[in-house]
Design an enzyme around this catalytic site. Structure first.
Site, mmCIF file in Angstrom:
data_model
loop_
_atom_site.group_PDB
_atom_site.id
_atom_site.type_symbol
_atom_site.label_atom_id
_atom_site.label_comp_id
_atom_site.label_asym_id
_atom_site.label_seq_id
_atom_site.Cartn_x
_atom_site.Cartn_y
_atom_site.Cartn_z
ATOM 1 N N HIS A 203 10.433 22.842 -35.412
ATOM 2 C CA HIS A 203 9.594 22.549 -36.435
ATOM 3 C C HIS A 203 9.451 23.965 -37.258
ATOM 4 O O HIS A 203 8.455 23.820 -38.287
ATOM 5 C CB HIS A 203 8.369 21.742 -36.227
ATOM 6 C CG HIS A 203 7.427 22.624 -35.575
ATOM 7 N ND1 HIS A 203 7.126 22.860 -34.198
ATOM 8 C CD2 HIS A 203 6.333 23.051 -35.986
ATOM 9 C CE1 HIS A 203 6.112 23.358 -34.033
ATOM 10 N NE2 HIS A 203 5.388 23.705 -35.120
HETATM 11 C C1 UD1 Z 1 1.797 22.889 -39.254
HETATM 12 C C2 UD1 Z 1 1.374 24.238 -39.056
HETATM 13 C C3 UD1 Z 1 2.061 24.926 -37.848
HETATM 14 C C4 UD1 Z 1 1.970 23.930 -36.555
HETATM 15 C C5 UD1 Z 1 2.339 22.696 -36.945
HETATM 16 C C6 UD1 Z 1 2.204 21.838 -35.849
HETATM 17 C C7 UD1 Z 1 0.839 25.509 -41.103
HETATM 18 C C8 UD1 Z 1 1.149 26.757 -42.214
HETATM 19 N N1 UD1 Z 1 1.657 25.243 -40.119
HETATM 20 O O1 UD1 Z 1 3.373 23.070 -39.474
HETATM 21 O O2 UD1 Z 1 1.243 26.261 -37.541
HETATM 22 O O3 UD1 Z 1 3.037 24.639 -35.539
HETATM 23 O O4 UD1 Z 1 1.625 22.131 -38.269
HETATM 24 O O5 UD1 Z 1 3.283 20.583 -35.996
HETATM 25 O O6 UD1 Z 1 -0.505 25.282 -40.989
HETATM 26 N N2 UD1 Z 1 4.917 15.916 -42.857
HETATM 27 C C9 UD1 Z 1 5.107 14.689 -43.078
HETATM 28 N N3 UD1 Z 1 3.970 13.919 -42.408
HETATM 29 C C10 UD1 Z 1 3.050 14.577 -41.697
HETATM 30 C C11 UD1 Z 1 2.910 15.763 -41.827
HETATM 31 C C12 UD1 Z 1 4.042 16.676 -42.270
HETATM 32 O O7 UD1 Z 1 6.131 14.161 -43.363
HETATM 33 O O8 UD1 Z 1 2.114 13.696 -41.169
HETATM 34 C C13 UD1 Z 1 6.061 16.748 -43.463
HETATM 35 C C14 UD1 Z 1 5.817 16.972 -44.947
HETATM 36 O O9 UD1 Z 1 7.375 17.143 -45.512
HETATM 37 C C15 UD1 Z 1 5.420 18.453 -44.855
HETATM 38 C C16 UD1 Z 1 6.187 19.152 -43.856
HETATM 39 O O10 UD1 Z 1 6.249 18.259 -42.769
HETATM 40 O O11 UD1 Z 1 5.808 19.114 -46.282
HETATM 41 C C17 UD1 Z 1 5.133 20.319 -43.277
HETATM 42 O O12 UD1 Z 1 3.981 20.110 -43.011
HETATM 43 P P1 UD1 Z 1 2.956 21.253 -42.971
HETATM 44 O O13 UD1 Z 1 1.613 20.556 -42.422
HETATM 45 O O14 UD1 Z 1 2.621 21.701 -44.229
HETATM 46 O O15 UD1 Z 1 3.351 22.205 -41.833
HETATM 47 P P2 UD1 Z 1 4.142 21.878 -40.547
HETATM 48 O O16 UD1 Z 1 5.416 22.293 -40.418
HETATM 49 O O17 UD1 Z 1 3.787 20.434 -39.959
HETATM 50 N N1 UDP Z 2 3.847 16.602 -29.156
HETATM 51 C C1 UDP Z 2 3.655 15.357 -28.958
HETATM 52 N N2 UDP Z 2 4.472 14.664 -29.364
HETATM 53 C C2 UDP Z 2 5.756 15.245 -30.022
HETATM 54 C C3 UDP Z 2 6.111 16.475 -29.941
HETATM 55 C C4 UDP Z 2 4.914 17.130 -29.589
HETATM 56 O O1 UDP Z 2 2.452 14.907 -28.605
HETATM 57 O O2 UDP Z 2 6.750 14.417 -30.489
HETATM 58 C C5 UDP Z 2 2.587 17.612 -28.641
HETATM 59 C C6 UDP Z 2 2.960 18.439 -27.572
HETATM 60 O O3 UDP Z 2 2.951 18.078 -26.104
HETATM 61 C C7 UDP Z 2 1.956 19.633 -27.872
HETATM 62 C C8 UDP Z 2 1.651 19.647 -29.295
HETATM 63 O O4 UDP Z 2 2.291 18.395 -29.699
HETATM 64 O O5 UDP Z 2 0.825 19.350 -27.189
HETATM 65 C C9 UDP Z 2 2.585 20.800 -29.817
HETATM 66 O O6 UDP Z 2 2.551 20.725 -31.006
HETATM 67 P P1 UDP Z 2 3.418 21.287 -32.223
HETATM 68 O O7 UDP Z 2 4.730 21.502 -31.667
HETATM 69 O O8 UDP Z 2 3.622 20.384 -33.322
HETATM 70 O O9 UDP Z 2 2.913 22.509 -32.931
HETATM 71 P P2 UDP Z 2 2.560 24.150 -32.139
HETATM 72 O O10 UDP Z 2 1.941 23.973 -30.779
HETATM 73 O O11 UDP Z 2 3.921 24.740 -32.293
HETATM 74 O O12 UDP Z 2 1.670 24.675 -33.260
#
Ligand code: UD1
Ligand code: UDP
Length: 351
Positions: A203
């Site tokens: 992601h």
């Molecule tokens: C964010 C964090 C990242 C973290 C990740 C965990 C920032 C800059 N990034 O990344 O550090 O590792 O969360 O998962 O804060 N979207 C949905 N539904 C949701 C959430 C997101 O559809 O409930 C989609 C949307 O298209 C959105 C995209 O995901 O534009 C990115 O979401 P965003 O929260 O901006 O960043 P993440 O990639 O989730």
């Molecule tokens: N995780 C989850 N379901 C999923 C993918 C990840 O519960 O489908 C959990 C995972 O076990 C870990 C956390 O989400 O505890 C990691 O989050 P993510 O990979 O979104 O973000 P990051 O740690 O890279 O910021």
């Protein structure tokens, strides 16, 4: 003591579960959910499954560019701080919700508690690296998960109230490991056999938003014969759709919606190997003693690289294939503490 906790993204809900439990034994906690993650399987499922108290405030900020998303959170959190007058503001990790919370509090002279402080990739192109550096530099209490994190802060002249308490994600894993074994039916649901599949998560913006990187990653997945399971992050799903990729053409790949924490722990525990660019998943692979291949150029979790428990491959196709096929025999160490980080954090702030 009154603590205002700001949460917004999936990994923060998981980190908050053990800390909130410990904190609420003797203190008042107010939870603000920024709404950065909002799909039920990216947010609500964790509050329900992990019994995290319902947020007192929900900002509903949603997705957007960094400036707009962070700015809207900043303004709303400032209003809440002025109303609630907390003794501390608590944030986790390195998301935009972390930065908004810490900045709002610091400007109002509310001491910031940063959990998972001191992590560095030394790559300022990552939005997370900016968020971490900024947050660490305005925080009053910096709770580090590793000695490396403590050293990183010392190297930036941050030394006051810097404490290695271990990793709160280790607390979460230890608390939920047995529950996952008892409750999760994810293996049966998808007819998966223990140690006969690879688990994938992708992601990071540096992968999903870079055509060359994502093309390489998918090419490597196509060439890996094993059964593969990929709970796909909504960001990745949307990006792949908009770029016209068809995951159905990848052999032996099961793409599923994001799963809850107990199902995720079960998938991790029973995977033969984990391929990921997630920070949290790299660590969980280590806690579960499942070999990991990290699809990034740097990792903040350098301890996991020892004895090839985790192999850092970036997005080179051959490097991904080689690391995935390699037989490894890692030696796991207790480098993330003793799964009592949450209690240590609460003790430290009340002293
Ligand atoms: C964010 C964090 C990242 C973290 C990740 C965990 C920032 C800059 N990034 O990344 O550090 O590792 O969360 O998962 O804060 N979207 C949905 N539904 C949701 C959430 C997101 O559809 O409930 C989609 C949307 O298209 C959105 C995209 O995901 O534009 C990115 O979401 P965003 O929260 O901006 O960043 P993440 O990639 O989730
Ligand atoms: N995780 C989850 N379901 C999923 C993918 C990840 O519960 O489908 C959990 C995972 O076990 C870990 C956390 O989400 O505890 C990691 O989050 P993510 O990979 O979104 O973000 P990051 O740690 O890279 O910021």
């Amino acid at each position: 003591m009154k603590v205002l906790t700001v949460l917004g993204a999936r990994p923060q809900f998981i980190k908050a579960a053990p800390v909130s439990r410990a904190l609420r034994e003797s203190h008042t906690e107010i939870i603000v959910h920024t709404g950065q993650h909002y799909d039920a399987n990216m947010s609500d499922i964790f509050f329900e499954e992990l019994h995290i108290p319902k947020p007192d405030y929900h900002l509903g900020v949603g997705s957007g560019n960094h400036g707009k998303q962070t700015g809207q959170m900043l303004a709303d959190i400032e209003t809440i701080i002025l109303d609630e007058k907390p003794d501390y503001l608590l944030v986790y990790g390195d998301t935009n919700s972390t930065l908004a919370g810490s900045l709002a509090a610091a400007k109002l002279h509310i001491p910031v508690i940063h959990i998972e402080a001191g992590l560095r990739s030394f790559n300022k192109k990552m939005p997370e690296e900016i968020n971490r550096i900024m947050t660490d530099h305005v925080s009053e209490f910096l709770f580090c998960p590793t000695d490396t994190a403590v050293k990183n802060l010392h190297d930036e002249n941050i030394t006051k109230n810097v404490i290695n308490v271990g990793d709160v994600m280790y607390d979460a894993v230890e608390y939920n490991r047995k529950l996952a074994a008892d409750k999760s039916e994810i293996l049966q649901k998808h007819d998966l056999k223990s140690k006969e599949f690879l688990l994938i998560t992708v992601h990071r913006a540096e992968n999903t938003d870079n055509l060359e990187n994502i093309t390489n990653i998918l090419k490597a997945f196509s060439e890996i014969e094993d059964q593969k399971v990929w709970p796909i992050h909504p960001r990745t799903k949307h990006k792949l759709e908009s770029m016209g990729f068809d995951l159905a053409s990848i052999p032996n790949l099961l793409v599923i919606e994001p799963v809850g924490y107990l199902d995720m722990l079960t998938l991790e525990n029973h995977a033969k190997k984990i391929l990921t660019d997630s920070g949290g998943v790299q660590k969980e692979a280590y806690f579960m003693q499942v070999p990991c291949v990290t699809l990034r150029e740097q990792t903040e979790w350098v301890e996991t690289l020892e004895s090839e428990a985790n192999i850092l491959v970036g997005t080179n196709v051959e490097a991904i294939l080689e690391a995935t096929r390699k037989e490894v025999n890692p030696k796991y160490k207790e480098v993330f503490g003793d799964a009592k980080a949450s209690e240590k954090i609460v003790q430290a702030i009340q002293q």
